[in-house]
Design an enzyme around this catalytic site. Structure first.
Site, short mmCIF file in Angstrom:
data_model
loop_
_atom_site.label_atom_id
_atom_site.label_comp_id
_atom_site.label_asym_id
_atom_site.label_seq_id
_atom_site.Cartn_x
_atom_site.Cartn_y
_atom_site.Cartn_z
N THR A 200 -8.07 9.12 -1.12
CA THR A 200 -7.24 8.20 -0.33
C THR A 200 -8.08 7.23 0.50
O THR A 200 -9.19 7.58 0.93
CB THR A 200 -6.35 9.03 0.63
OG1 THR A 200 -5.74 8.13 1.57
CG2 THR A 200 -7.15 10.04 1.43
N TYR B 141 -5.02 14.51 7.21
CA TYR B 141 -4.86 14.23 5.79
C TYR B 141 -6.14 13.59 5.24
O TYR B 141 -6.73 14.06 4.27
CB TYR B 141 -3.65 13.30 5.57
CG TYR B 141 -3.60 12.73 4.18
CD1 TYR B 141 -3.56 13.58 3.06
CD2 TYR B 141 -3.60 11.35 3.95
CE1 TYR B 141 -3.53 13.05 1.78
CE2 TYR B 141 -3.57 10.83 2.67
CZ TYR B 141 -3.55 11.69 1.58
OH TYR B 141 -3.53 11.18 0.31
#
Ligand code: UDP
Length: 328
Positions: free
Chosen positions: A117, A141
């Protein structure tokens, strides 16, 4: 036919990759525990129901299906939730991936593609983000994915793992077939939430922060069509099969759009203005994340072909009208 294990193959990005794999002549073997995935998204190959933390089952699946490579999508991926419940992210994304990697070693598979990501970078100076920037994630995350990237680097050196870490920016849009798309409960992503607001399913839709240091005060992201992401995975797979060692690559377009610009594109496509209010910034959200896509272009030959905002919004709106019919 070569079999590719796809963890999270019943999820949004995983299912689109399964379709792309099948179109490229591979057989995707979906591995999913169906906690957030959808059984009817698995259409292009078999489904093995299991957890990524089940090391034995992973090893058995790799051997049974003679898997040549793994694409790993099964993960928790919501920035806001990760701030509130970091344990969930470290257990699933970090501990789960460690067990998966161990199962792959046992099963004899050494080609790996990680769904990473743009959130690994954290708060960055304005301008395009290149892979040469230090990774300093600002939410659990992003941190969980960065830790996995670090582990993969060590496995590459010690065990000869070949691995691409593909750092997606904002995945969005849907396949034109109308059978797969973004579908989760609760839905938190901007484009889906805005469309649900138009359909009467998200009456509390809000812009999170209009006080960012950006031209209109709302946060800027790089939106990339899920079909383009899937194509990049197939390119990475082909390189792994040719003996490439892999590396970390941004998957984005190089163009950023603010929340308000996205809402304007939705209004232009649907002919209806999204009703919104302003709320405070969401914890963990940086002001701007826009990829420098040149490394992926040079090494993978990847060019985003479906990621202009109009195409993204059109495909997402078509999907939403099927997936969440408007409230009458
Ligand atoms: N956002 C928003 N309202 C929403 C959902 C998201 O204003 O209901 C903003 C969010 O704060 C971020 C951008 O839209 O700046 C993209 O958020 P999303 O959750 O889609 O993806 P993320 O960047 O968190 O992966």
């Amino acid at each position: 036919m070569q079999n590719v294990l796809v963890t999270g193959g019943a999820g949004y990005i995983g299912a689109h990759c399964c379709k792309a794999l099948a179109e490229a002549g591979f057989t995707p073997v979906s591995y999913d525990n169906l906690t957030t995935g959808h059984r009817d998204f698995v259409r292009w190959g078999p489904l093995v129901e299991g957890d990524i933390g089940d090391r034995q089952k992973i090893a058995d699946t790799v051997r049974d299906h003679q898997v040549v490579a793994v694409m790993h999508f099964a993960a928790c991926s919501l920035v806001g939730e990760s701030v509130v419940d970091p344990q969930k992210y470290y257990l699933n994304n970090l501990a789960g991936t460690l067990a998966l990697l161990a199962g792959l070693r046992e099963g004899g598979c050494s080609r790996f593609i990680l769904s990473s990501t743009g959130a690994v970078y954290g708060e960055v100076p304005s301008g395009l983000i290149s892979e040469t920037l230090d990774c300093k994630p600002i939410n659990p995350y992003g941190a969980s994915k960065w830790m996995v990237e670090r582990i993969i680097a060590d496995y590459r050196a010690a065990y000869g793992l070949s691995a691409f870490c593909l750092r997606y920016f904002n995945a969005c849009g849907a396949d034109p077939s109308g059978v797969i798309g973004e579908l989760r409960d609760p839905e938190t992503h901007l484009i889906s939430r805005a469309m649900m607001a138009l359909q009467g399913h998200a009456p509390d839709f809000a812009i999170f922060g209009d006080d960012y240091p950006t031209p209109d005060g709302t946060a800027i992201r790089d939106y990339i069509h899920v079909t383009d992401l899937a194509a990049a995975h197939v390119l990475a797979l082909r390189l792994l099969l040719e003996g490439h060692a892999g590396g970390s690559f941004n998957l984005g377009t190089g163009s950023g759009f603010s929340v308000k610009q996205v809402l304007a594109a939705i209004a232009a496509e649907t002919g209806r203005a999204v009703p919104w209010t302003i709320r405070p910034r969401r914890p963990g959200d940086p002001a701007e994340l826009v990829a420098d896509p040149s490394r992926a272009r040079e090494t993978l030959g990847f060019v985003a072909r479906h990621s202009d905002l109009a195409t993204i919004v059109r495909s997402a709106w078509a999907w939403h009208q099927l997936a969440h019919p408007a409230q009458s």
